[in-house]
Design a protein around this motif. Structure first.
Motif, short mmCIF file in Angstrom:
data_model
loop_
_atom_site.label_atom_id
_atom_site.label_comp_id
_atom_site.label_asym_id
_atom_site.label_seq_id
_atom_site.Cartn_x
_atom_site.Cartn_y
_atom_site.Cartn_z
N CYS A 153 0.83 -1.21 0.00
CA CYS A 153 0.00 0.00 0.00
C CYS A 153 0.87 1.26 0.00
N LYS A 154 0.25 2.38 -0.37
CA LYS A 154 0.93 3.67 -0.40
C LYS A 154 0.14 4.68 0.43
N ARG A 155 0.75 5.81 0.70
CA ARG A 155 0.03 6.85 1.44
C ARG A 155 -0.99 7.50 0.52
N ILE A 156 -2.23 7.58 1.02
CA ILE A 156 -3.30 8.17 0.23
C ILE A 156 -3.92 9.40 0.90
N VAL A 157 -3.60 9.63 2.18
CA VAL A 157 -4.04 10.84 2.88
C VAL A 157 -2.85 11.37 3.67
N ASP A 188 4.42 4.42 5.56
CA ASP A 188 3.40 4.82 4.60
C ASP A 188 2.57 3.63 4.14
N GLY A 221 -0.66 4.40 5.64
CA GLY A 221 -0.94 5.34 4.56
C GLY A 221 -2.39 5.75 4.44
N HIS A 222 -3.29 5.00 5.04
CA HIS A 222 -4.72 5.33 5.00
C HIS A 222 -5.13 6.18 6.20
#
Length: 280
Positions: free
Chosen positions: A27-31, A98, A102-103
């Motif tokens: 996963c990646k940072r989205i917020v 992250d 990341g969420h």
């Protein structure tokens, strides 16, 4: 936008999303990470999480996130603990956090506070909140009669048949958040741990936007610090000492489990004796 309560359950740990099975490794940072809440457990972190969710910080990572929402996260936290405290594997940095967080717009409580220096370095623009109790004695009594009592019963070397039986039946935790803290020797070291921890966080957060916050203060200081409008609803209050005890006496129901396991052992023993006598 505040959390939609229709998509969350009010549990003894606060507002909890439905359980998921997400492997966050890729996963990646989205917020953006906006707030790091670095107060120790039993300082109102569950209430603060519920409050931050109410204020629209979606999501707020908490021990509830592992226990109630996405248990697969435990694998990544174990990696992080092993790397930091055992020298096994790559230490977690911005990329790893992250993926795991990341969420989330905020973090609170264990396991994340075990990585306070790393999180402060990874997210230099995040504000810092240190949750505190009225004094060290109030916090000490709360932990002694909740987390330490339960943890000591479930994790310490068993001294009684009952304790041994319960430990054999209950599943082992995927990682031990207290292994690298004074909780194991809490009666002697607890008060000093609280004082030392708070001073360390203050030193680490020097130069940052910082709020020392007692949840008894309610919405005012928190909303002013975050520069948001104060809700008209009451400040949430969840997972206090009485609720904690009720939760672990009903959902986990250790005492009932002890009774059942003891009766089961007795029944098996009687059955074994009957079989042995039948063969005589």
């Amino acid at each position: 936008m505040a959390l939609d309560r229709q998509n969350a359950n009010v549990t003894n740990f606060g507002l909890a999303r439905p359980r998921t099975n997400i492997d966050r490794r890729s996963c990646k940072r989205i917020v953006p990470m906006k707030v790091l809440c670095l107060g120790l457990c039993r300082t109102g972190t569950s209430s603060l999480r519920a409050a931050l969710l109410e204020l629209g910080l979606d999501d707020v990572y908490h021990m509830c996130s592992v226990l109630e929402e996405n248990p697969l996260d435990a694998k990544l936290w174990k990696e992080a603990f092993d790397a930091k405290f055992e020298g096994i594997g790559k230490p977690y940095g911005r990329d790893e956090f992250d993926a795991l967080l990341g969420h989330c717009m905020a973090t609170a409580d264990f396991p994340s506070i075990s990585f306070a220096p790393e999180l402060l370095e990874a997210y230099p623009d995040a504000k810092v909140i240190l949750t505190v109790r009225d004094n060290a004695d109030v916090w000490y009594d709360s932990v002694l009669n909740t987390i330490w009592k339960l943890s000591n019963f479930l994790c310490a070397p068993p001294r009684t048949l009952t304790q041994r039986t319960v430990q054999a039946i209950l599943p082992k935790p995927p990682f031990n958040i207290f292994k690298y803290s004074p909780l194991g020797n809490f009666p002697e070291e607890g008060r000093q741990w609280y004082s030392d921890w708070n001073e360390e966080v203050k030193a680490l957060a020097k130069g940052r936007e910082f709020l020392e916050f007692n949840v008894k203060q309610g919405w005012g200081p928190l909303c002013e610090f975050l520069e948001v409008e104060q809700p008209k609803t009451a400040f949430p209050r969840v997972n206090d000492s009485n609720v904690f005890k009720e939760f672990h006496n009903t959902r986990l129901d250790v005492e009932r489990l002890v009774g059942i396991s003891t009766k089961l052992v007795a029944a098996l023993a009687a059955l074994g004796l009957a079989v042995w006598l039948a063969k005589k």
